[in-house]
Design a protein around this motif. Structure first.
Motif, mmCIF file in Angstrom:
data_model
loop_
_atom_site.group_PDB
_atom_site.id
_atom_site.type_symbol
_atom_site.label_atom_id
_atom_site.label_comp_id
_atom_site.label_asym_id
_atom_site.label_seq_id
_atom_site.Cartn_x
_atom_site.Cartn_y
_atom_site.Cartn_z
ATOM 1 N N GLY A 73 -8.645 -9.250 -0.462
ATOM 2 C CA GLY A 73 -8.078 -9.383 -1.934
ATOM 3 C C GLY A 73 -6.361 -9.581 -1.572
ATOM 4 O O GLY A 73 -5.518 -8.876 -1.881
ATOM 5 N N ILE A 74 -6.479 -7.813 -0.311
ATOM 6 C CA ILE A 74 -4.325 -7.507 -0.533
ATOM 7 C C ILE A 74 -3.888 -8.665 0.349
ATOM 8 O O ILE A 74 -2.364 -9.533 -0.004
ATOM 9 C CB ILE A 74 -4.331 -6.132 0.823
ATOM 10 C CG1 ILE A 74 -5.068 -4.928 -0.483
ATOM 11 C CG2 ILE A 74 -3.465 -6.045 1.095
ATOM 12 C CD1 ILE A 74 -5.475 -3.724 -0.023
ATOM 13 N N LEU A 77 -3.320 -11.526 -2.223
ATOM 14 C CA LEU A 77 -2.280 -10.783 -2.757
ATOM 15 C C LEU A 77 -1.159 -11.347 -2.265
ATOM 16 O O LEU A 77 0.180 -11.720 -2.594
ATOM 17 C CB LEU A 77 -2.320 -9.689 -3.328
ATOM 18 C CG LEU A 77 -1.201 -8.951 -4.291
ATOM 19 C CD1 LEU A 77 -1.090 -9.569 -4.795
ATOM 20 C CD2 LEU A 77 -1.568 -7.801 -3.707
ATOM 21 N N LEU A 81 2.500 -13.310 -2.796
ATOM 22 C CA LEU A 81 3.532 -12.820 -2.732
ATOM 23 C C LEU A 81 4.816 -13.941 -2.280
ATOM 24 O O LEU A 81 5.819 -14.117 -1.867
ATOM 25 C CB LEU A 81 3.534 -11.673 -2.635
ATOM 26 C CG LEU A 81 3.158 -10.874 -3.140
ATOM 27 C CD1 LEU A 81 3.178 -9.279 -3.112
ATOM 28 C CD2 LEU A 81 4.218 -10.459 -4.289
ATOM 29 N N THR A 114 1.845 -10.223 5.924
ATOM 30 C CA THR A 114 0.131 -11.319 5.971
ATOM 31 C C THR A 114 -0.070 -12.099 6.566
ATOM 32 O O THR A 114 -1.081 -11.466 7.072
ATOM 33 C CB THR A 114 1.649 -12.685 4.569
ATOM 34 O OG1 THR A 114 2.131 -12.138 3.572
ATOM 35 C CG2 THR A 114 0.432 -13.588 4.273
#
Length: 128
Positions: A73-74, A77, A81, A114
């Protein structure tokens, strides 16, 4: 699907650097090459989002077995972003805003975060 996702990410980053350089060099309204490349980059944003979603859905069972929902999930996100900051940095540069450099630095930091997180997840190349 993972290979499509990784290839789309690499192409998107290369296109991002190219578009940023084109707008930095010649920021006029008749810069058609930068405009067309920017549109192609936006298509690759969609490919990255779609292929990332397909990788996530395709490996849902393994993710739930490993208990990695929060980390994935991170990662999702951070990916969203990253795409958002990439687009904002280019648009701010296109509008000759003073915030373009700040957004570029933030964008590079989020891209690095990321990539590191994606590489350390169970589907990544640095998983232990």
């Amino acid at each position: 699907m993972l290979h499509l996702h990784l290839t789309a990410i690499i192409v998107a980053v290369i296109l991002f650097i190219a578009v940023y350089g084109m707008y930095k060099k010649n920021n006029t309204r008749d810069n058609k090459a930068a405009f067309i490349t920017h549109m192609v980059l936006r298509v690759f944003y969609l490919i990255v989002l779609f292929s990332g979603l397909m990788v996530y859905v395709g490996n849902m069972e393994g993710i739930s077995n490993s208990g990695g929902h929060m980390t994935y999930g991170i990662k999702v996100l951070l990916g969203i972003l990253t795409i958002g900051f990439m687009e904002m940095a280019i648009v701010r540069l296109k509008k000759n805003s003073a915030k373009a450099t700040v957004l570029m630095v933030i964008c590079l930091a989020v891209i690095i975060a990321t990539v590191i997180m994606g590489a350390t997840l169970p589907l990544g190349m640095l998983s232990f």
